[in-house]
Design a protein around this motif. Structure first.
Motif, PDB file in Angstrom:
ATOM      1  N   MET A   1       0.825  -1.220  -0.026  1.00 16.76           N
ATOM      2  CA  MET A   1      -0.104  -0.148  -0.178  1.00 16.76           C
ATOM      3  C   MET A   1       0.965   1.192  -0.035  1.00 16.76           C
ATOM      4  O   MET A   1       0.552   2.173  -0.801  1.00 16.76           O
ATOM      5  CB  MET A   1      -0.813  -0.013   1.482  1.00 16.76           C
ATOM      6  N   LEU A   2       2.032   1.260   0.743  1.00  8.19           N
ATOM      7  CA  LEU A   2       2.687   2.536   0.655  1.00  8.19           C
ATOM      8  C   LEU A   2       3.860   2.453  -0.255  1.00  8.19           C
ATOM      9  O   LEU A   2       4.631   3.276  -0.378  1.00  8.19           O
ATOM     10  CB  LEU A   2       3.375   2.424   2.110  1.00  8.19           C
ATOM     11  N   GLY A   3       3.929   1.196  -0.821  1.00  8.80           N
ATOM     12  CA  GLY A   3       4.989   1.075  -1.930  1.00  8.80           C
ATOM     13  C   GLY A   3       5.240   2.328  -3.141  1.00  8.80           C
ATOM     14  O   GLY A   3       6.095   2.230  -3.797  1.00  8.80           O
ATOM     15  N   ILE A   4       4.085   2.771  -3.223  1.00 13.55           N
ATOM     16  CA  ILE A   4       3.846   3.686  -4.330  1.00 13.55           C
ATOM     17  C   ILE A   4       5.006   4.922  -4.070  1.00 13.55           C
ATOM     18  O   ILE A   4       5.325   5.938  -4.879  1.00 13.55           O
ATOM     19  CB  ILE A   4       2.401   4.315  -4.367  1.00 13.55           C
ATOM     20  N   GLU A   5       5.294   5.244  -2.745  1.00 14.47           N
ATOM     21  CA  GLU A   5       6.218   6.460  -2.717  1.00 14.47           C
ATOM     22  C   GLU A   5       7.727   6.022  -2.634  1.00 14.47           C
ATOM     23  O   GLU A   5       8.487   6.654  -2.242  1.00 14.47           O
ATOM     24  CB  GLU A   5       5.913   6.947  -1.138  1.00 14.47           C
ATOM     25  N   LYS A   6       8.017   4.649  -2.973  1.00 16.98           N
ATOM     26  CA  LYS A   6       9.257   4.149  -3.253  1.00 16.98           C
ATOM     27  C   LYS A   6       9.808   5.015  -4.345  1.00 16.98           C
ATOM     28  O   LYS A   6       9.006   5.526  -5.174  1.00 16.98           O
ATOM     29  CB  LYS A   6       9.516   2.992  -3.307  1.00 16.98           C
ATOM     30  N   PRO A   7      11.022   5.152  -4.673  1.00 24.10           N
ATOM     31  CA  PRO A   7      11.648   5.848  -5.817  1.00 24.10           C
ATOM     32  C   PRO A   7      11.185   5.020  -7.170  1.00 24.10           C
ATOM     33  O   PRO A   7      11.305   3.861  -7.199  1.00 24.10           O
ATOM     34  CB  PRO A   7      13.019   5.850  -5.509  1.00 24.10           C
ATOM     35  N   TYR A   8      10.783   5.774  -8.036  1.00 20.26           N
ATOM     36  CA  TYR A   8      10.671   5.362  -9.545  1.00 20.26           C
ATOM     37  C   TYR A   8      11.783   5.723 -10.238  1.00 20.26           C
ATOM     38  O   TYR A   8      12.523   6.818 -10.238  1.00 20.26           O
ATOM     39  CB  TYR A   8       9.279   5.818  -9.868  1.00 20.26           C
ATOM     40  N   PHE A   9      12.192   5.000 -11.396  1.00 20.29           N
ATOM     41  CA  PHE A   9      13.290   5.269 -12.498  1.00 20.29           C
ATOM     42  C   PHE A   9      12.618   5.310 -13.869  1.00 20.29           C
ATOM     43  O   PHE A   9      11.700   4.267 -14.106  1.00 20.29           O
ATOM     44  CB  PHE A   9      14.337   4.334 -12.256  1.00 20.29           C
ATOM     45  N   GLU A  10      12.971   6.381 -14.750  1.00 14.36           N
ATOM     46  CA  GLU A  10      12.438   6.032 -15.971  1.00 14.36           C
ATOM     47  C   GLU A  10      13.233   4.805 -16.724  1.00 14.36           C
ATOM     48  O   GLU A  10      14.401   4.577 -16.621  1.00 14.36           O
ATOM     49  CB  GLU A  10      12.964   7.522 -16.790  1.00 14.36           C
ATOM     50  N   THR A  11      12.498   4.221 -17.515  1.00 13.01           N
ATOM     51  CA  THR A  11      13.000   3.042 -18.261  1.00 13.01           C
ATOM     52  C   THR A  11      12.423   3.074 -19.969  1.00 13.01           C
ATOM     53  O   THR A  11      11.371   3.814 -20.024  1.00 13.01           O
ATOM     54  CB  THR A  11      12.444   1.529 -17.643  1.00 13.01           C
ATOM     55  N   THR A  12      13.081   2.296 -20.673  1.00  6.57           N
ATOM     56  CA  THR A  12      12.756   2.065 -21.923  1.00  6.57           C
ATOM     57  C   THR A  12      11.630   0.923 -22.106  1.00  6.57           C
ATOM     58  O   THR A  12      10.986   0.803 -23.258  1.00  6.57           O
ATOM     59  CB  THR A  12      13.832   1.984 -22.766  1.00  6.57           C
ATOM     60  N   SER A  13      11.604   0.052 -21.251  1.00  8.32           N
ATOM     61  CA  SER A  13      10.781  -1.063 -21.376  1.00  8.32           C
ATOM     62  C   SER A  13       9.380  -0.693 -20.778  1.00  8.32           C
ATOM     63  O   SER A  13       9.174  -0.163 -19.665  1.00  8.32           O
ATOM     64  CB  SER A  13      11.472  -2.358 -20.480  1.00  8.32           C
ATOM     65  N   SER A  14       8.332  -1.744 -21.278  1.00  9.75           N
ATOM     66  CA  SER A  14       6.943  -1.317 -20.630  1.00  9.75           C
ATOM     67  C   SER A  14       6.750  -2.440 -19.755  1.00  9.75           C
ATOM     68  O   SER A  14       5.554  -2.450 -19.146  1.00  9.75           O
ATOM     69  CB  SER A  14       6.103  -1.158 -21.846  1.00  9.75           C
ATOM     70  N   GLU A  15       7.488  -3.504 -19.692  1.00 12.68           N
ATOM     71  CA  GLU A  15       7.062  -4.647 -18.543  1.00 12.68           C
ATOM     72  C   GLU A  15       7.228  -4.124 -17.092  1.00 12.68           C
ATOM     73  O   GLU A  15       8.309  -3.354 -16.608  1.00 12.68           O
ATOM     74  CB  GLU A  15       8.159  -5.740 -18.737  1.00 12.68           C
ATOM     75  N   ASN A  16       6.015  -4.315 -16.473  1.00  8.52           N
ATOM     76  CA  ASN A  16       6.155  -3.835 -14.929  1.00  8.52           C
ATOM     77  C   ASN A  16       6.488  -2.192 -14.966  1.00  8.52           C
ATOM     78  O   ASN A  16       6.845  -1.878 -13.918  1.00  8.52           O
ATOM     79  CB  ASN A  16       7.196  -4.614 -14.194  1.00  8.52           C
ATOM     80  N   ALA A  17       5.945  -1.584 -15.837  1.00  6.99           N
ATOM     81  CA  ALA A  17       6.223  -0.225 -16.020  1.00  6.99           C
ATOM     82  C   ALA A  17       4.924   0.708 -16.079  1.00  6.99           C
ATOM     83  O   ALA A  17       3.981   0.092 -16.620  1.00  6.99           O
ATOM     84  CB  ALA A  17       7.166   0.170 -17.034  1.00  6.99           C
ATOM     85  N   VAL A  18       4.862   1.806 -15.618  1.00  4.86           N
ATOM     86  CA  VAL A  18       3.829   2.754 -15.786  1.00  4.86           C
ATOM     87  C   VAL A  18       4.057   3.898 -16.993  1.00  4.86           C
ATOM     88  O   VAL A  18       4.968   4.538 -16.967  1.00  4.86           O
ATOM     89  CB  VAL A  18       3.421   3.234 -14.406  1.00  4.86           C
ATOM     90  N   SER A  19       2.999   4.180 -17.669  1.00  4.69           N
ATOM     91  CA  SER A  19       3.049   5.048 -18.852  1.00  4.69           C
ATOM     92  C   SER A  19       2.532   6.362 -18.252  1.00  4.69           C
ATOM     93  O   SER A  19       1.499   6.637 -17.759  1.00  4.69           O
ATOM     94  CB  SER A  19       2.297   4.740 -19.883  1.00  4.69           C
ATOM     95  N   TYR A  20       3.619   7.605 -18.313  1.00  9.62           N
ATOM     96  CA  TYR A  20       3.136   8.690 -17.698  1.00  9.62           C
ATOM     97  C   TYR A  20       3.594   9.740 -18.897  1.00  9.62           C
ATOM     98  O   TYR A  20       4.807   9.953 -18.652  1.00  9.62           O
ATOM     99  CB  TYR A  20       3.261   8.981 -16.474  1.00  9.62           C
ATOM    100  N   ASN A  21       2.921  10.608 -19.184  1.00 10.28           N
ATOM    101  CA  ASN A  21       3.290  11.731 -20.086  1.00 10.28           C
ATOM    102  C   ASN A  21       4.208  11.138 -21.116  1.00 10.28           C
ATOM    103  O   ASN A  21       5.222  11.979 -21.182  1.00 10.28           O
ATOM    104  CB  ASN A  21       4.174  12.857 -19.126  1.00 10.28           C
ATOM    105  N   GLY A  22       4.073  10.292 -21.805  1.00  6.94           N
ATOM    106  CA  GLY A  22       4.797   9.408 -22.810  1.00  6.94           C
ATOM    107  C   GLY A  22       6.187   8.966 -22.250  1.00  6.94           C
ATOM    108  O   GLY A  22       6.964   8.685 -23.332  1.00  6.94           O
ATOM    109  N   HIS A  23       6.489   8.658 -21.255  1.00  2.00           N
ATOM    110  CA  HIS A  23       7.582   8.007 -20.655  1.00  2.00           C
ATOM    111  C   HIS A  23       6.916   6.899 -19.775  1.00  2.00           C
ATOM    112  O   HIS A  23       5.935   6.734 -19.106  1.00  2.00           O
ATOM    113  CB  HIS A  23       8.354   9.128 -19.822  1.00  2.00           C
ATOM    114  N   TYR A  24       8.101   5.948 -19.719  1.00  2.00           N
ATOM    115  CA  TYR A  24       7.676   4.751 -18.797  1.00  2.00           C
ATOM    116  C   TYR A  24       8.554   4.890 -17.593  1.00  2.00           C
ATOM    117  O   TYR A  24       9.703   5.016 -17.423  1.00  2.00           O
ATOM    118  CB  TYR A  24       8.248   3.361 -19.567  1.00  2.00           C
ATOM    119  N   TYR A  25       7.902   4.442 -16.312  1.00  2.00           N
ATOM    120  CA  TYR A  25       8.650   4.694 -14.993  1.00  2.00           C
ATOM    121  C   TYR A  25       8.383   3.379 -14.389  1.00  2.00           C
ATOM    122  O   TYR A  25       7.290   2.587 -14.524  1.00  2.00           O
ATOM    123  CB  TYR A  25       8.037   5.681 -14.150  1.00  2.00           C
ATOM    124  N   LYS A  26       9.253   2.762 -13.823  1.00  2.00           N
ATOM    125  CA  LYS A  26       9.299   1.458 -12.995  1.00  2.00           C
ATOM    126  C   LYS A  26       9.822   1.742 -11.615  1.00  2.00           C
ATOM    127  O   LYS A  26      11.112   2.432 -11.450  1.00  2.00           O
ATOM    128  CB  LYS A  26      10.052   0.428 -13.805  1.00  2.00           C
TER     129      LYS A  26
END
Length: 249
Positions: A1-26
């Motif tokens: 539940m609180l894992g959403i506040e952990k650090p995210y990093f930009e990535t080029t892969s869409s696997e287990n990643a979130v699309s936001y403003n044209g970029h993928y973040y994992k």
């Protein structure tokens, strides 16, 4: 539940990643070994809203406040300000969507263990009750058999019904020993063992600090036994009043 506040990093892969403003973040703990990490970003909550911070945040702990596109974190006398953007409900859900399978898995495991605990609790209660009833049955049978062999004058000094009352009430106390005391004693040992195992797995120093409770419990048990023994012996050594024999016709 609180894992959403952990650090995210930009990535080029869409696997287990979130699309936001044209970029993928994992999330950082979802990267594989040797997988390249891009720019670090954070998602921080203020009130009931979440905000996207497009840069690393050194320490997100503190009082948070969002105003005019700036997220301010106050901690002690230090104040840090970061440019942030408020996430809409759909954007926030896209980040939370990856957490749902893990949450459902935990809920499923909890339900499984809950069903197991229900069956084990029923088995424990049934086993203790049946064992206690068999012990009480054998105990009362032996006592009543012993009463038949007592001389008649033994019952002259006792009021009517006192013997039966002693047999039923005292043996019922033995039943409580099996059902309540033995159950709480065994479950308490299991709980304490599990708690200390969890403490040592979380932090060894925390587990060692909490071990001071065990000697206190041992000292308390020893002192209580001595005090109870002294009180019981003092009551047993008091002179009993002599009973007046009944007149016989």
């Amino acid at each position: 539940m609180l894992g959403i506040e952990k650090p995210y990093f930009e990535t080029t892969s869409s696997e287990n990643a979130v699309s936001y403003n044209g970029h993928y973040y994992k999330r950082g703990d979802r990267f594989g070994e040797g997988e390249a990490k891009g720019q670090e970003v954070r998602l921080l909550q203020t009130g009931r809203d979440f905000y996207f911070v497009n840069q690393p945040v050194a320490n997100p702990d503190g009082e948070r406040k969002f105003e005019n596109g700036q997220l301010t974190i106050s901690r002690g006398g230090a104040v840090e300000t970061y440019p942030a953007a408020k996430l809409s409900a759909s954007e926030l859900y896209s980040f939370y969507k990856l957490e749902i399978p893990g949450i459902l898995k935990l809920v499923g495991l909890y339900c499984i263990f809950l069903v197991i605990s229900i069956f084990t609790e029923f088995g424990k209660t049934y086993w203790l009750q049946s064992s206690a009833n068999k012990v009480i049955q054998k105990l009362r049978t032996d006592i009543y058999a012993h009463m038949q062999r007592l001389p008649v004058y033994f019952f002259d000094t006792l009021p009517a019904g006192k013997v039966v009352s002693r047999i039923t009430n005292d043996t019922e106390a033995v039943k409580d020993l099996f059902v309540a005391v033995l159950s709480n004693f065994s479950s308490g040992i299991i709980y304490i063992t599990g708690v200390y195992i969890a403490l040592f797995l979380l932090d060894v120093r925390l587990g060692l600090i909490c071990l001071f409770v065990v000697p206190l419990l041992i000292v308390w048990i020893v002192l209580y036994r001595k005090f109870a023994t002294i009180r019981r012996s003092s009551f047993s050594t008091r002179p009993r009043p002599t009973s007046i024999p009944r007149r016989r016709a």
